[in-house]
Design a protein around this motif. Structure first.
Motif, PDB file in Angstrom:
ATOM      1  N   SER A 169       0.823  -1.207   0.000  1.00  0.00           N
ATOM      2  CA  SER A 169       0.000   0.000   0.000  1.00  0.00           C
ATOM      3  C   SER A 169       0.858   1.258   0.000  1.00  0.00           C
ATOM      4  O   SER A 169       1.855   1.350   0.709  1.00  0.00           O
ATOM      5  CB  SER A 169      -0.894   0.004   1.244  1.00  0.00           C
ATOM      6  N   SER A 229      -5.109  -9.963   4.323  1.00  0.00           N
ATOM      7  CA  SER A 229      -4.875  -8.551   4.051  1.00  0.00           C
ATOM      8  C   SER A 229      -5.947  -8.084   3.069  1.00  0.00           C
ATOM      9  O   SER A 229      -6.762  -8.881   2.591  1.00  0.00           O
ATOM     10  CB  SER A 229      -3.491  -8.332   3.430  1.00  0.00           C
ATOM     11  N   LEU A 231      -6.555  -6.575  -0.770  1.00  0.00           N
ATOM     12  CA  LEU A 231      -5.845  -6.767  -2.031  1.00  0.00           C
ATOM     13  C   LEU A 231      -6.588  -6.061  -3.156  1.00  0.00           C
ATOM     14  O   LEU A 231      -7.800  -6.245  -3.314  1.00  0.00           O
ATOM     15  CB  LEU A 231      -5.704  -8.262  -2.318  1.00  0.00           C
ATOM     16  N   ASN A 232      -5.872  -5.259  -3.919  1.00  0.00           N
ATOM     17  CA  ASN A 232      -6.414  -4.589  -5.105  1.00  0.00           C
ATOM     18  C   ASN A 232      -5.801  -5.234  -6.333  1.00  0.00           C
ATOM     19  O   ASN A 232      -4.614  -5.062  -6.624  1.00  0.00           O
ATOM     20  CB  ASN A 232      -6.101  -3.097  -5.077  1.00  0.00           C
ATOM     21  N   THR A 258      -1.806  -4.545  -5.483  1.00  0.00           N
ATOM     22  CA  THR A 258      -1.487  -3.828  -4.248  1.00  0.00           C
ATOM     23  C   THR A 258      -2.108  -4.540  -3.058  1.00  0.00           C
ATOM     24  O   THR A 258      -3.282  -4.942  -3.107  1.00  0.00           O
ATOM     25  CB  THR A 258      -2.010  -2.384  -4.309  1.00  0.00           C
ATOM     26  N   ILE A 259      -1.332  -4.680  -1.973  1.00  0.00           N
ATOM     27  CA  ILE A 259      -1.855  -5.283  -0.744  1.00  0.00           C
ATOM     28  C   ILE A 259      -1.638  -4.329   0.427  1.00  0.00           C
ATOM     29  O   ILE A 259      -0.714  -3.506   0.428  1.00  0.00           O
ATOM     30  CB  ILE A 259      -1.196  -6.643  -0.431  1.00  0.00           C
ATOM     31  N   SER A 260      -2.496  -4.442   1.428  1.00  0.00           N
ATOM     32  CA  SER A 260      -2.284  -3.712   2.672  1.00  0.00           C
ATOM     33  C   SER A 260      -1.142  -4.361   3.443  1.00  0.00           C
ATOM     34  O   SER A 260      -0.898  -5.563   3.311  1.00  0.00           O
ATOM     35  CB  SER A 260      -3.569  -3.694   3.504  1.00  0.00           C
ATOM     36  N   GLU A 418      -5.157   0.384   5.602  1.00  0.00           N
ATOM     37  CA  GLU A 418      -5.570   0.805   4.265  1.00  0.00           C
ATOM     38  C   GLU A 418      -4.748   0.128   3.175  1.00  0.00           C
ATOM     39  O   GLU A 418      -3.584  -0.230   3.379  1.00  0.00           O
ATOM     40  CB  GLU A 418      -5.445   2.317   4.116  1.00  0.00           C
ATOM     41  N   CYS A 419      -5.376  -0.002   2.031  1.00  0.00           N
ATOM     42  CA  CYS A 419      -4.722  -0.472   0.810  1.00  0.00           C
ATOM     43  C   CYS A 419      -4.893   0.639  -0.220  1.00  0.00           C
ATOM     44  O   CYS A 419      -5.988   0.839  -0.749  1.00  0.00           O
ATOM     45  CB  CYS A 419      -5.376  -1.769   0.338  1.00  0.00           C
TER      46      CYS A 419
END
Length: 435
Positions: A169, A229, A231-232, A258-260, A418-419
């Motif tokens: 993130s 977590s 994950l985007n 993307t990961i937190s 947040e992520c």
């Protein structure tokens, strides 16, 4: 699995943890951090601080069996410990951080003063497709009369992603180039994605894993899931639409995930387990290797997930990010144990620190859709933001933010952090197929 560490009445000598909306003493997520100019080390989020797990281990405050894993610069060894060992570590941390314990401020660092890193060396990354509402919504755009393919309700569908491009993130995400072929064009062109999107997912971290050739049964699978977590799964829809047949996503997905930074452990989420939703009438029952009564009774989670967007104009005007959707992990068609058991059912070896994506977690209504592809119906119905701006898909400078929390009466609320990711312009193209 619920024990004294989940007691809503617990308080910590770390003052900011008491009443903290994400990281109270009942959470204790694991991550990797560094101080400016320092080396990476394992820590625990507690309020607005990071508890230095390596320092505690070196001081002899952590049991000798698990202390070596706590001194590593990444979480792989710790994730690979047994569920019993992870539970013991959680109990130790709870005791060290409780209000009645001796304060150890030398083991604390302000989160704002630290850099957060990827929590583990990710050997492999697999992205599932377990959000049935997302699968139906997207399938309907291409196959209105048959949105779900025949295998969907039998197989936890997945593809292998790219571990090397998973970022933590806050890492900026560059718009990808690739081949695109809109239906109105006769031949493809090469250039920046015009239809860049996000996908709201849960990241699933593998624990001990298995040896090559030795499957993990559905009854054993839960013990091999160490934590979660956000994950985007960034997606270039126009690139994907041209390239994905017959083998699935490639350049449309592998440019970034993307990961937190914090791993909320399976043990922390024990109070928020729920039964898996009953399958609709007419749906096939899971095949025997994916069917376990305990998993169906207690294998799902109630976690609220949120998507927010902040455009460059909103940022310049000092406007807060705009909520786009709110969903819940209860909408997943497959449990995380079923995903893992299926992944290993052919003898595929899973290793500590391997990462799964759950698939986009959309709910049944537009305000719970986990992607712009669904919200804007493939870009045909642009979204109007309170700022007056419109979005078909993401534009350069947009920042996408995921948040999540779990609540239940009688227990402390816990969160995931947040992520975040800001979109940068695409790199200069090396040419075009149409030039």
């Amino acid at each position: 699995m619920i024990d004294a560490t989940h007691d809503q009445g617990l308080r910590s000598w770390v003052a900011s943890a008491n009443g903290h909306s994400e990281f109270p003493i009942q959470n204790l997520p694991l991550g990797v951090f560094s101080r400016p100019g320092g080396e990476a080390r394992i820590g625990v989020a507690i309020g607005d601080k990071i508890f230095d797990l390596r320092a505690a281990a070196e001081a002899g405050a952590i049991g000798p069996a698990i202390a070596p894993a706590c001194r590593e610069p990444v979480l792989n060894a710790l994730l690979g410990e047994s569920a019993a060992a992870r539970t013991e570590l959680r109990q130790t941390l709870s005791e060290l951080l409780q209000e009645r314990a001796k304060p150890r401020p030398e083991w604390l660092h302000a989160t704002a003063d630290c850099v957060l890193h990827l929590p583990a060396r990710i050997g492999d990354y697999t992205d599932f497709f377990a959000g049935i509402h997302h699968a139906t919504n997207t399938g309907r755009q291409f196959r209105p009369d048959n949105p779900l393919l025949a295998n969907y309700k039998y197989v936890p569908v997945a593809y292998h992603g790219r571990a090397s491009s998973v970022v933590v993130s806050g890492h900026e995400v560059r718009r990808p180039n690739g081949q695109r072929k809109p239906s109105a064009e006769m031949v493809p062109s090469f250039g920046a994605s015009r239809n860049l999107d996000y996908e709201l997912e849960l990241g699933i971290w593998v624990g001990p894993g298995n040896a090559l050739g030795e499957p993990i049964t559905i009854a054993e699978a839960a013990d091999h899931i160490a934590g979660f977590s956000l994950l985007n799964d960034w997606s270039a829809r126009d690139i994907q639409g041209w390239e994905y047949q017959p083998l699935g996503p490639f350049l449309a997905k592998n440019f970034a995930t993307t990961i937190s930074p914090w791993i909320v452990t399976t043990e922390a989420l024990a109070p928020f387990r729920i039964p898996q939703a009953p399958r609709p009438a007419g749906d096939p029952a899971p095949l025997a290797y994916l069917s376990d009564p305990r998993d169906q009774a207690n294998g799902a989670f109630a976690i609220v997930l949120e998507v927010l967007l902040q455009t460059p104009a909103m940022r310049a005007a000092g406007q807060a990010p705009q909520p786009l959707a709110q969903s819940n992990t209860r909408y997943l068609y497959w449990t995380v144990a079923q995903m893992l058991a299926h992944h290993a059912s052919n003898g595929c070896n899973l290793s500590p620190g391997d990462l799964f994506g759950s698939g986009t977690i959309s709910g049944p209504s537009p305000e719970s859709y986990g992607s712009l592809l669904e919200i804007t119906e493939g870009g045909r119905k642009p979204l109007t933001l309170p700022s007056g701006e419109t979005r078909r898909f993401l534009e350069d400078g947009d920042e996408v933010i995921f948040r999540a929390h779990a609540t239940r009466e009688g227990f402390a609320r816990i969160g995931f952090g947040e992520c975040r990711g800001v979109i940068l312009p695409a790199p200069a193209s090396g040419g075009s197929l149409r030039e």
